[in-house]
Design a protein around this motif. Sequence first.
Motif, short mmCIF file in Angstrom:
data_model
loop_
_atom_site.label_atom_id
_atom_site.label_comp_id
_atom_site.label_asym_id
_atom_site.label_seq_id
_atom_site.Cartn_x
_atom_site.Cartn_y
_atom_site.Cartn_z
N LYS A 189 0.88 -1.17 0.00
CA LYS A 189 0.00 0.00 0.00
C LYS A 189 0.91 1.22 0.00
N LYS A 190 1.22 1.70 -1.21
CA LYS A 190 2.13 2.83 -1.33
C LYS A 190 1.60 3.99 -0.50
N THR A 191 2.45 4.47 0.39
CA THR A 191 2.03 5.46 1.39
C THR A 191 2.84 6.73 1.29
N LEU A 192 2.15 7.85 1.24
CA LEU A 192 2.77 9.16 1.27
C LEU A 192 2.73 9.64 2.72
N ILE A 193 3.90 9.88 3.27
CA ILE A 193 4.01 10.35 4.65
C ILE A 193 4.14 11.87 4.59
N LEU A 194 3.06 12.55 4.95
CA LEU A 194 3.04 14.02 4.88
C LEU A 194 3.43 14.56 6.26
N GLY A 195 4.59 15.22 6.29
CA GLY A 195 5.17 15.67 7.55
C GLY A 195 6.40 14.85 7.87
N ALA A 196 6.97 14.21 6.83
CA ALA A 196 8.17 13.40 7.02
C ALA A 196 9.30 14.25 7.57
N THR A 197 10.13 13.64 8.40
CA THR A 197 11.23 14.33 9.04
C THR A 197 12.40 13.37 9.26
N PRO A 198 13.63 13.87 9.16
CA PRO A 198 14.78 13.01 9.44
C PRO A 198 15.07 12.86 10.94
N ASP A 199 14.22 13.42 11.78
CA ASP A 199 14.40 13.35 13.24
C ASP A 199 13.88 12.00 13.76
N PRO A 200 14.78 11.11 14.22
CA PRO A 200 14.37 9.77 14.64
C PRO A 200 13.48 9.74 15.89
N ALA B 241 6.54 10.39 12.68
CA ALA B 241 6.58 10.26 11.21
C ALA B 241 7.80 9.45 10.78
N TYR B 242 8.91 9.64 11.47
CA TYR B 242 10.13 8.88 11.17
C TYR B 242 9.91 7.40 11.47
N LEU B 243 9.33 7.12 12.64
CA LEU B 243 9.06 5.73 13.02
C LEU B 243 8.09 5.08 12.03
N ALA B 244 7.07 5.82 11.62
CA ALA B 244 6.09 5.27 10.67
C ALA B 244 6.77 4.92 9.35
N ALA B 245 7.63 5.79 8.85
CA ALA B 245 8.33 5.52 7.59
C ALA B 245 9.13 4.22 7.70
N SER C 60 5.89 0.52 0.04
CA SER C 60 6.73 1.57 -0.51
C SER C 60 6.22 2.91 0.02
N ILE C 61 7.13 3.86 0.14
CA ILE C 61 6.77 5.15 0.74
C ILE C 61 7.24 6.31 -0.13
N VAL C 62 6.57 7.43 0.06
CA VAL C 62 6.99 8.72 -0.47
C VAL C 62 7.04 9.64 0.75
N ASN C 63 8.21 10.21 1.01
CA ASN C 63 8.37 11.13 2.14
C ASN C 63 8.17 12.56 1.64
N VAL C 64 7.24 13.28 2.25
CA VAL C 64 6.99 14.66 1.86
C VAL C 64 7.03 15.51 3.13
N VAL D 3 14.55 9.37 4.99
CA VAL D 3 14.04 8.48 6.02
C VAL D 3 13.82 7.12 5.37
N ALA D 4 14.30 6.09 6.00
CA ALA D 4 14.15 4.72 5.52
C ALA D 4 14.64 4.58 4.08
N GLY D 5 15.73 5.31 3.76
CA GLY D 5 16.33 5.22 2.44
C GLY D 5 15.63 6.00 1.35
N VAL D 6 14.64 6.83 1.72
CA VAL D 6 13.88 7.59 0.74
C VAL D 6 14.02 9.09 1.05
N GLU D 7 14.44 9.86 0.05
CA GLU D 7 14.60 11.30 0.22
C GLU D 7 13.27 11.97 0.59
N ILE D 8 13.36 13.03 1.38
CA ILE D 8 12.18 13.85 1.70
C ILE D 8 12.05 14.89 0.59
#
Length: 121
Positions: free
Chosen positions: A4-15, A19-23, A32-36, A43-48
């Motif tokens: 279920k490709k998921t867009l994480i809106l509010g993604a952050t590199p702060d562990p 949002a970081y944990l969810a990614a 698969s994810i899209v970090n926005v 986060v999780a190998g995917v650019e924000i």
Amino acid sequence: MPDKKTLILGATPDPSRYAYLAASRLVNSGHSIVNVGIKKGEVAGVEIEKPEAVHNDIDTITLYVGPQNQPPLYDYILDTHPKRIIFNPGTDNSELRRMANERGIETLSACTLVMLSTGEY
């Protein structure tokens, strides 16, 4: 479980942020994810990325942006036309929920992390 490709809106590199944990947990669960977000990094190998390019293949948007900061993102969210939007704790917004429902987008007040841990995602 299907991806279920998921867009994480509010993604952050702060562990320390949810949002970081969810990614990380989404990727570990095979999604698969899209970090926005507004912060640079990955986060999780995917650019924000910034909320500019609309993705047309998103199953779920999971929100980690407070309701006071959501209005400028309405068009971006609705133009993405996901199957569902998850309003994580602290993000619920009746105006956005109504707008999404009018466009046939399912909305849930839930926690992505709990949904993943209980197999409800």
